[in-house]
Design an enzyme around this catalytic site. Structure first.
Site, PDB file in Angstrom:
ATOM      1  N   GLY A 162      -0.559 -10.554   7.077  1.00  0.00           N
ATOM      2  CA  GLY A 162      -1.913 -10.035   6.990  1.00  0.00           C
ATOM      3  C   GLY A 162      -1.888  -8.616   6.449  1.00  0.00           C
ATOM      4  N   GLN A 176      -4.779  -0.179   4.551  1.00  0.00           N
ATOM      5  CA  GLN A 176      -3.315  -0.087   4.478  1.00  0.00           C
ATOM      6  C   GLN A 176      -2.801   0.147   3.063  1.00  0.00           C
ATOM      7  OE1 GLN A 176      -2.691  -3.872   6.934  1.00  0.00           O
ATOM      8  NE2 GLN A 176      -0.889  -2.655   7.447  1.00  0.00           N
ATOM      9  N   CYS A 218       3.473  -4.313  12.249  1.00  0.00           N
ATOM     10  CA  CYS A 218       2.474  -3.927  11.253  1.00  0.00           C
ATOM     11  C   CYS A 218       3.204  -3.344  10.057  1.00  0.00           C
ATOM     12  CB  CYS A 218       1.534  -2.888  11.862  1.00  0.00           C
ATOM     13  SG  CYS A 218       0.282  -2.273  10.711  1.00  0.00           S
ATOM     14  N   LEU A 219       2.786  -3.718   8.866  1.00  0.00           N
ATOM     15  CA  LEU A 219       3.436  -3.195   7.655  1.00  0.00           C
ATOM     16  C   LEU A 219       3.311  -1.678   7.549  1.00  0.00           C
ATOM     17  CD1 LEU A 219       2.391  -5.900   5.026  1.00  0.00           C
ATOM     18  CD2 LEU A 219       4.606  -5.634   6.134  1.00  0.00           C
ATOM     19  N   HIS A 229      -5.945  -8.220  14.662  1.00  0.00           N
ATOM     20  CA  HIS A 229      -5.146  -7.085  14.168  1.00  0.00           C
ATOM     21  C   HIS A 229      -5.761  -6.497  12.889  1.00  0.00           C
ATOM     22  CE1 HIS A 229      -1.007  -5.212  13.416  1.00  0.00           C
ATOM     23  NE2 HIS A 229      -1.633  -5.036  12.271  1.00  0.00           N
ATOM     24  N   GLU A 230      -6.134  -7.371  11.955  1.00  0.00           N
ATOM     25  CA  GLU A 230      -6.659  -6.874  10.671  1.00  0.00           C
ATOM     26  C   GLU A 230      -8.056  -6.276  10.836  1.00  0.00           C
ATOM     27  OE1 GLU A 230      -4.387  -6.589   8.666  1.00  0.00           O
ATOM     28  OE2 GLU A 230      -3.046  -8.122   9.475  1.00  0.00           O
ATOM     29  N   HIS A 243      -7.820  -2.856  12.015  1.00  0.00           N
ATOM     30  CA  HIS A 243      -7.524  -1.894  10.942  1.00  0.00           C
ATOM     31  C   HIS A 243      -8.814  -1.356  10.316  1.00  0.00           C
ATOM     32  CE1 HIS A 243      -3.224  -1.571  10.348  1.00  0.00           C
ATOM     33  NE2 HIS A 243      -3.042  -2.877  10.304  1.00  0.00           N
TER      34      HIS A 243
END
Ligand code: CO
Length: 180
Positions: A46, A51, A88-89, A130-131, A134
Site C-alpha cells: 500500500g 508518502q 511502512c515504506l 493504514h493508508e 496517512h
C-alpha cells in the site's frame, strides 16, 4: 518506468492532512500509476500520496488480489479489533504490533470517478486503515501500544536517516510483514 522518491519519517508532508481531490485530471491518473509502480518496486502492499510528497487524498494498494486506486477514501464503518505486525515504506526497518479494527467498510471514488465501496478484514482491512491514516497525517507507530518500543525504534531510524543510511528502500524491507 516512473519511480517516485519516497518521503521518510521526519518529513513534514507525512504529518500534513491531505486535500480532497475534486477533479480526476490526467495528472492524478499519472500520479496513481507512478505510485503503483513505486509501491511494487519497493515490495509494498500500500502507498499513500503524502508518502511521495503529494498531500492529496489518494491511495494505492495491492494485497495480492488486484491493484486498487482509491480517491478521497473514508471509513464509514469499523468493528472488532485485531493486532497486526505492521511496517511502512516511510519507516523502513520498523515492524511493530499495531492495534486496529478487525473489519472496515470504506467509501471512495475510483479513477473513473465512480463511487466504490470496499470492505476489508485481515491484510486488506489493515491496509485500508493504514493508508487512510496517512491521509490524516497519522503513522502506524502512533497506534502502537508499546510506546517504549516505538521510541527506541524511531530513535534508531532517525539517526540512520540522518546518516543517510536509507537512501533507498532496502531490498526487501519486509522481513516479518508487508510494508504499507
Ligand atoms: Co505507510
Amino acid at each position: 518506468m516512473s519511480l517516485l522518491p519516497l518521503k521518510f519519517y521526519g518529513q513534514p508532508v507525512l504529518r500534513k492532512p491531505a486535500q480532497a481531490i475534486n477533479k480526476i485530471t490526467p495528472e492524478i491518473k499519472e500520479l496513481a500509476a507512478a505510485m503503483l509502480e513505486t509501491m511494487n518496486n519497493a515490495h509494498g502492499v500500500g502507498l499513500a500520496a503524502p508518502q511521495v510528497g503529494h498531500p492529496l487524498q489518494l491511495i494505492v494498494m495491492n494485497v495480492g488480489d488486484e491493484d486498487h486506486v482509491l480517491i478521497n477514501p473514508k471509513i464509514v464503518r469499523k468493528t472488532g479489533k485485531m493486532t497486526y505486525n505492521e511496517g511502512c515504506l516511510s519507516l523502513p526497518g520498523i515492524f511493530l504490533e499495531t492495534q486496529r479494527y478487525g473489519h472496515v467498510v470504506v467509501k471512495a471514488r475510483n479513477l473513473k470517478g465512480e463511487n466504490v465501496v470496499l470492505e476489508g478484514t485481515d491484510l486488506l482491512g489493515i491496509c485500508l486503515q493504514h493508508e487512510i491514516d496517512h491521509l490524516n497525517g497519522v503513522l502506524f507507530v502512533d497506534r502502537v501500544e508499546d510506546r517504549k518500543e516505538v521510541e527506541k525504534s524511531l530513535k534508531k531510524l532517525s539517526s540512520e536517516l540522518q546518516k543517510n543510511m536509507w537512501p533507498e528502500i532496502p531490498e526487501p524491507v519486509r522481513e516479518t510483514a508487508e510494508a504499507l
